[in-house]
Design a protein around this motif. Structure first.
Motif, mmCIF file in Angstrom:
data_model
loop_
_atom_site.group_PDB
_atom_site.id
_atom_site.type_symbol
_atom_site.label_atom_id
_atom_site.label_comp_id
_atom_site.label_asym_id
_atom_site.label_seq_id
_atom_site.Cartn_x
_atom_site.Cartn_y
_atom_site.Cartn_z
ATOM 1 N N VAL A 46 0.898 -1.180 0.004
ATOM 2 C CA VAL A 46 0.103 0.065 -0.063
ATOM 3 C C VAL A 46 0.755 0.987 -0.073
ATOM 4 O O VAL A 46 1.823 1.251 0.753
ATOM 5 C CB VAL A 46 -0.904 -0.005 1.435
ATOM 6 N N SER A 47 0.703 2.133 -0.863
ATOM 7 C CA SER A 47 1.387 3.284 -0.983
ATOM 8 C C SER A 47 0.614 4.666 -1.252
ATOM 9 O O SER A 47 -0.433 4.206 -2.000
ATOM 10 C CB SER A 47 2.673 2.947 -1.912
ATOM 11 N N ARG A 48 1.099 5.792 -1.149
ATOM 12 C CA ARG A 48 0.116 6.840 -1.667
ATOM 13 C C ARG A 48 0.675 7.532 -3.004
ATOM 14 O O ARG A 48 1.695 7.221 -3.226
ATOM 15 C CB ARG A 48 0.433 8.053 -0.475
ATOM 16 N N ASP A 49 -0.419 7.803 -3.496
ATOM 17 C CA ASP A 49 -0.390 8.423 -4.641
ATOM 18 C C ASP A 49 0.183 9.627 -4.620
ATOM 19 O O ASP A 49 -0.180 10.337 -4.003
ATOM 20 C CB ASP A 49 -1.928 8.607 -5.378
ATOM 21 N N GLY A 50 1.303 9.737 -5.495
ATOM 22 C CA GLY A 50 2.091 11.124 -5.252
ATOM 23 C C GLY A 50 1.257 12.311 -5.442
ATOM 24 O O GLY A 50 1.570 13.287 -4.678
#
Length: 76
Positions: free
Chosen positions: A37-41
């Motif tokens: 899970v990562s944040r959209d830039g």
């Protein structure tokens, strides 16, 4: 959270504001599943991948997960 619902694997992340993301490796029915899970830039919304593939809105069907994502069987 990460859950099994109606025969599907769902990931619905609720990241704290200071987290950029997280990774988890689970074993489901003897099969390893790697979740990132990562944040959209731009917007900062969470992006989810399961074994390197984007998470469909309805989740991955568990019976077809191994063949559709080329999972490895976990050692017994």
């Amino acid at each position: 959270g990460i859950s099994r619902r109606g025969g599907r694997l769902l990931v619905e992340p609720a990241l704290p504001g200071t987290w950029e993301g997280f990774e988890a490796t689970l074993t489901l029915d003897g099969t390893q599943v790697h979740i990132v899970v990562s944040r959209d830039g731009e917007e900062g919304t969470p992006k989810v991948t399961v074994n390197g593939k984007p998470m469909p809105a309805k989740g991955f069907p568990l019976p077809g997960l191994a063949s559709s994502t080329r999972l490895r069987k976990a050692a017994s």
